[in-house]
Design a protein around this motif. Structure first.
Motif, PDB file in Angstrom:
ATOM      1  N   THR A  97       0.837  -1.197   0.000  1.00  0.00           N
ATOM      2  CA  THR A  97       0.000   0.000   0.000  1.00  0.00           C
ATOM      3  C   THR A  97       0.870   1.244   0.000  1.00  0.00           C
ATOM      4  OG1 THR A  97      -0.103  -0.166   2.402  1.00  0.00           O
ATOM      5  CG2 THR A  97      -1.949  -1.063   1.184  1.00  0.00           C
ATOM      6  N   GLU A  98       0.433   2.260  -0.716  1.00  0.00           N
ATOM      7  CA  GLU A  98       1.178   3.518  -0.776  1.00  0.00           C
ATOM      8  C   GLU A  98       0.758   4.458   0.346  1.00  0.00           C
ATOM      9  OE1 GLU A  98       0.457   4.864  -4.731  1.00  0.00           O
ATOM     10  OE2 GLU A  98       1.709   3.323  -5.641  1.00  0.00           O
ATOM     11  N   CYS A  99      -0.437   4.251   0.891  1.00  0.00           N
ATOM     12  CA  CYS A  99      -0.903   5.021   2.040  1.00  0.00           C
ATOM     13  C   CYS A  99      -2.040   4.245   2.670  1.00  0.00           C
ATOM     14  CB  CYS A  99      -1.355   6.426   1.630  1.00  0.00           C
ATOM     15  SG  CYS A  99      -2.794   6.436   0.534  1.00  0.00           S
ATOM     16  N   GLY A 100      -2.463   4.675   3.843  1.00  0.00           N
ATOM     17  CA  GLY A 100      -3.578   4.035   4.514  1.00  0.00           C
ATOM     18  C   GLY A 100      -3.159   2.856   5.371  1.00  0.00           C
ATOM     19  N   ARG A 101      -4.145   2.220   5.974  1.00  0.00           N
ATOM     20  CA  ARG A 101      -3.917   1.109   6.894  1.00  0.00           C
ATOM     21  C   ARG A 101      -4.910  -0.019   6.624  1.00  0.00           C
ATOM     22  NH1 ARG A 101       0.291   2.850   7.639  1.00  0.00           N
ATOM     23  NH2 ARG A 101       1.331   3.562   9.557  1.00  0.00           N
ATOM     24  N   ILE A 102      -4.485  -1.244   6.953  1.00  0.00           N
ATOM     25  CA  ILE A 102      -5.348  -2.417   6.867  1.00  0.00           C
ATOM     26  C   ILE A 102      -5.298  -3.106   8.233  1.00  0.00           C
ATOM     27  CG2 ILE A 102      -5.795  -4.629   5.735  1.00  0.00           C
ATOM     28  CD1 ILE A 102      -4.225  -3.490   3.298  1.00  0.00           C
ATOM     29  N   TRP A 103      -6.463  -3.274   8.843  1.00  0.00           N
ATOM     30  CA  TRP A 103      -6.560  -3.894  10.157  1.00  0.00           C
ATOM     31  C   TRP A 103      -7.342  -5.197  10.048  1.00  0.00           C
ATOM     32  CZ3 TRP A 103      -4.518  -1.396  14.544  1.00  0.00           C
ATOM     33  CH2 TRP A 103      -4.085  -0.080  14.342  1.00  0.00           C
ATOM     34  N   LEU A 104      -6.812  -6.266  10.643  1.00  0.00           N
ATOM     35  CA  LEU A 104      -7.501  -7.555  10.678  1.00  0.00           C
ATOM     36  C   LEU A 104      -7.664  -7.980  12.130  1.00  0.00           C
ATOM     37  CD1 LEU A 104      -8.705 -10.028   9.207  1.00  0.00           C
ATOM     38  CD2 LEU A 104      -6.411 -11.043   9.269  1.00  0.00           C
ATOM     39  N   ASP A 105      -8.905  -8.051  12.569  1.00  0.00           N
ATOM     40  CA  ASP A 105      -9.213  -8.477  13.935  1.00  0.00           C
ATOM     41  C   ASP A 105      -8.424  -7.675  14.968  1.00  0.00           C
ATOM     42  OD1 ASP A 105     -10.644  -9.950  15.737  1.00  0.00           O
ATOM     43  OD2 ASP A 105      -9.400 -11.761  15.588  1.00  0.00           O
ATOM     44  N   GLY A 106      -8.325  -6.361  14.734  1.00  0.00           N
ATOM     45  CA  GLY A 106      -7.661  -5.468  15.664  1.00  0.00           C
ATOM     46  C   GLY A 106      -6.165  -5.335  15.503  1.00  0.00           C
ATOM     47  N   THR A 107      -5.564  -6.068  14.551  1.00  0.00           N
ATOM     48  CA  THR A 107      -4.123  -6.012  14.317  1.00  0.00           C
ATOM     49  C   THR A 107      -3.826  -5.290  13.011  1.00  0.00           C
ATOM     50  OG1 THR A 107      -3.750  -8.101  15.500  1.00  0.00           O
ATOM     51  CG2 THR A 107      -2.017  -7.388  13.996  1.00  0.00           C
ATOM     52  N   ASP A 108      -2.882  -4.364  13.046  1.00  0.00           N
ATOM     53  CA  ASP A 108      -2.469  -3.645  11.845  1.00  0.00           C
ATOM     54  C   ASP A 108      -1.576  -4.553  11.002  1.00  0.00           C
ATOM     55  OD1 ASP A 108      -1.545  -1.922   9.902  1.00  0.00           O
ATOM     56  OD2 ASP A 108      -0.945  -0.336  11.294  1.00  0.00           O
ATOM     57  N   ILE A 109      -2.075  -4.977   9.840  1.00  0.00           N
ATOM     58  CA  ILE A 109      -1.305  -5.871   8.966  1.00  0.00           C
ATOM     59  C   ILE A 109      -0.766  -5.127   7.741  1.00  0.00           C
ATOM     60  CG2 ILE A 109      -2.649  -7.882   9.719  1.00  0.00           C
ATOM     61  CD1 ILE A 109      -4.024  -7.813   6.933  1.00  0.00           C
ATOM     62  N   SER A 110      -0.759  -3.812   7.792  1.00  0.00           N
ATOM     63  CA  SER A 110      -0.377  -2.998   6.639  1.00  0.00           C
ATOM     64  C   SER A 110       1.016  -3.325   6.117  1.00  0.00           C
ATOM     65  CB  SER A 110      -0.451  -1.510   6.995  1.00  0.00           C
ATOM     66  OG  SER A 110      -1.698  -1.165   7.520  1.00  0.00           O
ATOM     67  N   SER A 111       1.950  -3.636   7.016  1.00  0.00           N
ATOM     68  CA  SER A 111       3.333  -3.882   6.615  1.00  0.00           C
ATOM     69  C   SER A 111       3.655  -5.370   6.486  1.00  0.00           C
ATOM     70  CB  SER A 111       4.285  -3.248   7.633  1.00  0.00           C
ATOM     71  OG  SER A 111       4.093  -3.816   8.918  1.00  0.00           O
ATOM     72  N   TYR A 112       2.639  -6.228   6.575  1.00  0.00           N
ATOM     73  CA  TYR A 112       2.875  -7.669   6.499  1.00  0.00           C
ATOM     74  C   TYR A 112       3.307  -8.097   5.095  1.00  0.00           C
ATOM     75  CZ  TYR A 112       0.817  -8.892  11.058  1.00  0.00           C
ATOM     76  OH  TYR A 112       0.567  -9.040  12.394  1.00  0.00           O
ATOM     77  N   THR A 113       4.006  -9.226   5.020  1.00  0.00           N
ATOM     78  CA  THR A 113       4.291  -9.877   3.748  1.00  0.00           C
ATOM     79  C   THR A 113       3.071 -10.709   3.348  1.00  0.00           C
ATOM     80  OG1 THR A 113       5.203 -11.853   4.800  1.00  0.00           O
ATOM     81  CG2 THR A 113       6.738 -10.028   4.341  1.00  0.00           C
ATOM     82  N   GLN A 114       3.101 -11.262   2.125  1.00  0.00           N
ATOM     83  CA  GLN A 114       2.010 -12.130   1.695  1.00  0.00           C
ATOM     84  C   GLN A 114       1.846 -13.309   2.646  1.00  0.00           C
ATOM     85  OE1 GLN A 114       1.774 -13.152  -2.578  1.00  0.00           O
ATOM     86  NE2 GLN A 114       3.450 -11.717  -2.881  1.00  0.00           N
ATOM     87  N   GLU A 115       2.960 -13.914   3.030  1.00  0.00           N
ATOM     88  CA  GLU A 115       2.920 -15.073   3.922  1.00  0.00           C
ATOM     89  C   GLU A 115       2.335 -14.700   5.277  1.00  0.00           C
ATOM     90  OE1 GLU A 115       5.955 -18.299   6.041  1.00  0.00           O
ATOM     91  OE2 GLU A 115       6.754 -16.714   4.755  1.00  0.00           O
ATOM     92  N   GLN A 116       2.767 -13.575   5.812  1.00  0.00           N
ATOM     93  CA  GLN A 116       2.253 -13.136   7.108  1.00  0.00           C
ATOM     94  C   GLN A 116       0.764 -12.825   7.044  1.00  0.00           C
ATOM     95  OE1 GLN A 116       5.050  -9.895   7.607  1.00  0.00           O
ATOM     96  NE2 GLN A 116       6.188 -10.995   9.203  1.00  0.00           N
ATOM     97  N   ALA A 117       0.327 -12.211   5.956  1.00  0.00           N
ATOM     98  CA  ALA A 117      -1.089 -11.897   5.796  1.00  0.00           C
ATOM     99  C   ALA A 117      -1.921 -13.177   5.744  1.00  0.00           C
ATOM    100  CB  ALA A 117      -1.312 -11.071   4.539  1.00  0.00           C
TER     101      ALA A 117
END
Length: 255
Positions: free
Chosen positions: A55-75
């Motif tokens: 992502t170039e900006c913004g955030r992605i949250w999954l079940d209360g955890t910020d996964i914005s900087s995760y890798t594909q595997e981590q996601a």
């Protein structure tokens, strides 16, 4: 906070803005649709959430955890499961082994234990087999476990992809055009199947789909995109009568 929160994500390719400030909330047990004309940015959103793209900006949250900087595997391990627009199965493996690939993402025994076939190895392999068969039973493919994917009809190959994604034990399952190539009768069966899967596995479902009968009969909420921007959000009933949506799909002028 919702199970999945997507906050103001964007993506550009060169000078083209494929996704521009997209927001989405998905609750547990909810079925959410993303629709729009070709090139609207739908698959790009899936790729951003599943971390195929950064992502170039913004955030992605999954079940209360910020996964914005995760890798594909981590996601994937955190609970994001998905299928792709084009079927991506391992054709050299049988149906069962295609699902086992997802079941085996966490180590159950060491390399030495595997070489020596120690009790923990035997137990781990048995558990993997049982988990994979449970996923195949859930999608009605258990009797095809030893077949090669290429021998299955197209609709069953789609189900196999879903079984493989379910083996990851996702919190959110994202399906990219699951009804592609299906006839009206098969689409109706798909709607029943996906409703059952959502309840049985207690997950949220996000779909990209061009078959409007599938979207309208399945989704609780729909996001409509045009040129990377969200032009409407609402229930199927609201979306069907939204003038912006009618203009995007049918070329009708807004009042």
């Amino acid at each position: 906070m919702a199970l999945l929160n997507v906050e103001n994500i964007s993506k550009k390719f060169g000078g083209v803005c494929a996704v521009d400030g997209f927001f989405m909330e998905v609750e547990k047990g909810e079925v959410v649709g993303i629709i729009g004309p070709n090139g609207a940015g739908k698959t790009t959103i899936f790729n951003l959430i599943s971390k195929v793209y950064e992502t170039e900006c913004g955030r992605i949250w999954l079940d209360g955890t910020d996964i914005s900087s995760y890798t594909q595997e981590q996601a994937a391990r955190s609970g994001i499961g998905r299928t792709f627009q084009n079927i991506r199965l391992f054709n050299s493996l049988n149906v069962l082994d295609n699902v086992k690939v997802s079941c085996d993402y966490k180590p159950r025994y060491s390399l030495i234990e595997a070489i020596l076939s120690l009790p923990r190895t035997i137990k781990g392999k048995r558990e993997t087999h049982e988990e994979a068969m449970a996923c195949l039973r859930a999608v009605g493919l258990e009797k095809y476990a030893l077949e090669k994917p290429g021998n299955l009809p197209y609709g069953m190959q789609r189900r196999l992809e879903i079984a493989r994604a379910l083996a990851l034990k996702p919190k959110v399952l994202m399906l990219d055009e699951p009804a592609a190539g299906l006839n009206p009768e098969e689409c109706a069966e798909l709607v029943r199947f996906l409703k059952d899967i959502t309840q049985k596995f207690d997950i949220a479902l996000v779909i990209i789909e061009h078959h409007m009968d599938v979207v309208m009969n399945l989704c609780h909420k729909i996001y409509v995109l045009e040129f990377g921007k969200t032009i409407a959000v609402g229930t199927p009933e609201k979306i069907q009568n939204d003038p912006k949506v009618l203009a995007a799909y049918l070329g009708e002028e807004e009042d």
